[in-house]
Design an enzyme around this catalytic site. Structure first.
Site, PDB file in Angstrom:
ATOM      1  N   GLU A 124       0.822  -1.218   0.000  1.00 22.31           N
ATOM      2  CA  GLU A 124       0.000   0.000   0.000  1.00 22.31           C
ATOM      3  C   GLU A 124       0.855   1.267   0.000  1.00 22.31           C
ATOM      4  O   GLU A 124       0.782   2.093   0.918  1.00 22.31           O
ATOM      5  CB  GLU A 124      -0.946   0.001   1.200  1.00 22.31           C
ATOM      6  CG  GLU A 124      -1.926  -1.156   1.185  1.00 22.31           C
ATOM      7  CD  GLU A 124      -2.915  -1.114   2.346  1.00 22.31           C
ATOM      8  OE1 GLU A 124      -2.757  -0.262   3.243  1.00 22.31           O
ATOM      9  OE2 GLU A 124      -3.850  -1.934   2.353  1.00 22.31           O
ATOM     10  N   GLU A 179      -4.568  -8.622   1.183  1.00 24.25           N
ATOM     11  CA  GLU A 179      -5.215  -8.191   2.420  1.00 24.25           C
ATOM     12  C   GLU A 179      -6.707  -8.067   2.176  1.00 24.25           C
ATOM     13  O   GLU A 179      -7.132  -7.531   1.155  1.00 24.25           O
ATOM     14  CB  GLU A 179      -4.713  -6.826   2.908  1.00 24.25           C
ATOM     15  CG  GLU A 179      -3.373  -6.815   3.580  1.00 24.25           C
ATOM     16  CD  GLU A 179      -3.032  -5.433   4.139  1.00 24.25           C
ATOM     17  OE1 GLU A 179      -3.971  -4.672   4.487  1.00 24.25           O
ATOM     18  OE2 GLU A 179      -1.840  -5.111   4.224  1.00 24.25           O
TER      19      GLU A 179
END
Length: 462
Positions: A167, A363
């Site tokens: 991310e 995720e």
């Protein structure tokens, strides 16, 4: 009607974690501070109950127990992060950090699980922020690549799946656009300079890995927020196109196609916040797409055309206003829409627009406040909402696999309740409950459910 999916052989199912969120400061010495400690120290009052990285999940002291639990309940994969300032001591490898991460890897493999390593999940050395503004500075790329080379040298024989970043956009957007994270500014020029440097650093990490460690794959994990237009009206469609350009394609095109969309340059130049880049930078990015893409998915973004002009420094909100879908399913504790089908939509998009490159869900999970209200008379948390969430999202990942999408796994966030920026332990994500007073790990109902799924080798979805 119930649909049953067989879980393919070698399909990764397990959990993901972040070093600063599960290790925190445990075992660290002065001078090993990361972005997380710097963030917390600026204003502890911003953090829920003033809990910061000094009190995480204490994986540092419990990793053998935690990994054994993962394996006991049938997981086959664990993605963790090396905390850069724990592993490196200046320009040299820290012997304590080296020994710790080697034992983590050995423990994962001893339990028959696959280790996956992310090299950066936001926790760069605090020193790099203090001295050169973190990823805004090109110098950080050089420091990062030195660290990457040392980590790969240490562990490439034991770990074959690596990720340059997790991310990468989140701390930049929250720190330099939304002003809610350190360094708490709204400066789009610095933000997009940092974005570019992370994209370039990813390409250079891929090149380094291919040149020196050809036995490994080097990928990146993108925070995926699929964009959906409120209607087929041309204004809404256009709003979705430009939102997608900045929220999705900035990284996805760079990672999978080796290019930054031309409209990014046009728009940033128009708003006077185009990043600086060197004469060979775009060629390096073009020649080094990632080997494997991780998709971190929690919620979509739904947009409609702006009805009022945007005021303030540039960000993607220039192009859209939020749209609330009438059929929205909503996690009020976290403030996020729940939309499992987006995983299938992402898979189809990668198949159609990106040559069906290999990917997996790196995720996915649900954070819930006040889970104690779901405790049963035996003292365990009956988190049926988490079971439902995982069941549907995993189901769409398996449907994508059936449709020919090149998807290779599904990892849950997370195996244990962990620290989050600002929210601390307010929202709980774990399959294991963490008692913050004793650090006792207590299985939730969802963990037993997952064990049953893995034992059967199949998933049934309504």
């Amino acid at each position: 009607m119930k649909k049953t999916y067989e879980i393919p052989n070698h399909f990764m199912i397990g959990t993901s974690s972040s070093a600063w969120q599960i290790e925190g400061c445990a075992g660290k010495k002065p001078g090993q501070e990361s972005w997380a400690e710097l963030f917390y120290q600026t204003n502890p009052h911003r953090w829920y109950d003033e809990i910061g990285p000094q009190k995480a999940s204490d994986f540092y002291h419990h990793y053998q127990e935690d990994i054994a639990t993962m394996a006991k309940f049938g997981m086959n994969t664990f993605r963790f992060t090396i905390q850069w300032p724990r592993f490196m001591q200046g320009n040299e490898v820290n012997p304590d950090g080296l020994a710790y991460y080697q034992d983590v890897i050995d423990t994962i493999k001893a339990h028959g699980m696959k280790p996956i390593i992310s090299l950066e999940h936001w926790d760069i050395p605090a020193k790099l922020f203090k001295e050169q503004d973190g990823w805004v500075s090109r110098k950080t790329i050089d420091a990062y690549l030195h660290y990457v080379d040392r980590a790969l040298h240490a562990f490439h024989d034991d770990v074959d799946t690596w990720f340059a970043f997790t991310e990468p956009n989140i701390p930049i957007d929250n720190g330099y656009i939304h002003k809610i994270w350190y360094p708490f500014v709204h400066d789009p020029q610095r933000a997009y300079q940092a974005h570019f440097h992370k994209i370039l650093a990813t390409a250079k990490a891929v090149a380094l890995a291919h040149q020196k460690y050809p036995n490994i794959t080097m990928g990146a994990m993108a925070h995926m927020t699929p964009i959906y237009a409120a209607s087929n009206d041309i204004r809404d469609v256009q709003a979705a196109y430009y939102t997608d350009l900045f929220e999705v394609r900035l990284y996805l095109d760079a990672y999978l196609k080796g290019e930054i969309p031309s409209e990014i340059f046009t728009e940033l130049k128009k708003y006077n916040c185009l990043f600086a880049y060197g004469p060979n930078d775009l060629e390096i990015i073009h020649e080094n797409p990632v080997d494997l893409l991780g998709i971190d998915y929690y919620f979509p973004i739904r947009v409609q055309a702006r009805n009022t002009p945007y005021e303030g420094p540039f960000c993607s909100k220039v192009y859209y206003e939020d749209y609330v879908w009438p059929e929205r399913e909503y996690n009020a504790d976290r403030g996020w829409e729940i939309y499992p089908k987006a995983i299938l939509d992402v898979g189809r998009r990668i198949q159609k627009d990106y040559g069906n490159k290999p990917w997996f869900v790196s995720e996915n999970g649900i954070g819930t406040e006040g889970e104690d209200r779901y405790r049963n008379d035996k003292g365990y948390i009956d988190d049926d909402y988490r079971i439902d969430f995982i069941q549907r999202h995993l189901g769409y990942a398996l449907q994508a696999k059936e449709e020919g999408c090149n998807v290779h796994g599904y990892l849950i966030w997370s195996f244990i309740d962990n620290l989050s920026a600002i929210n601390a332990f307010k929202n709980r994500y774990g399959l294991l409950e963490l008692d913050l007073n004793t650090y006792q790990r207590i299985p939730k109902k969802s963990l037993y459910w997952l064990q049953n799924v893995m034992q059967k080798g199949e998933l049934s979805v309504e």
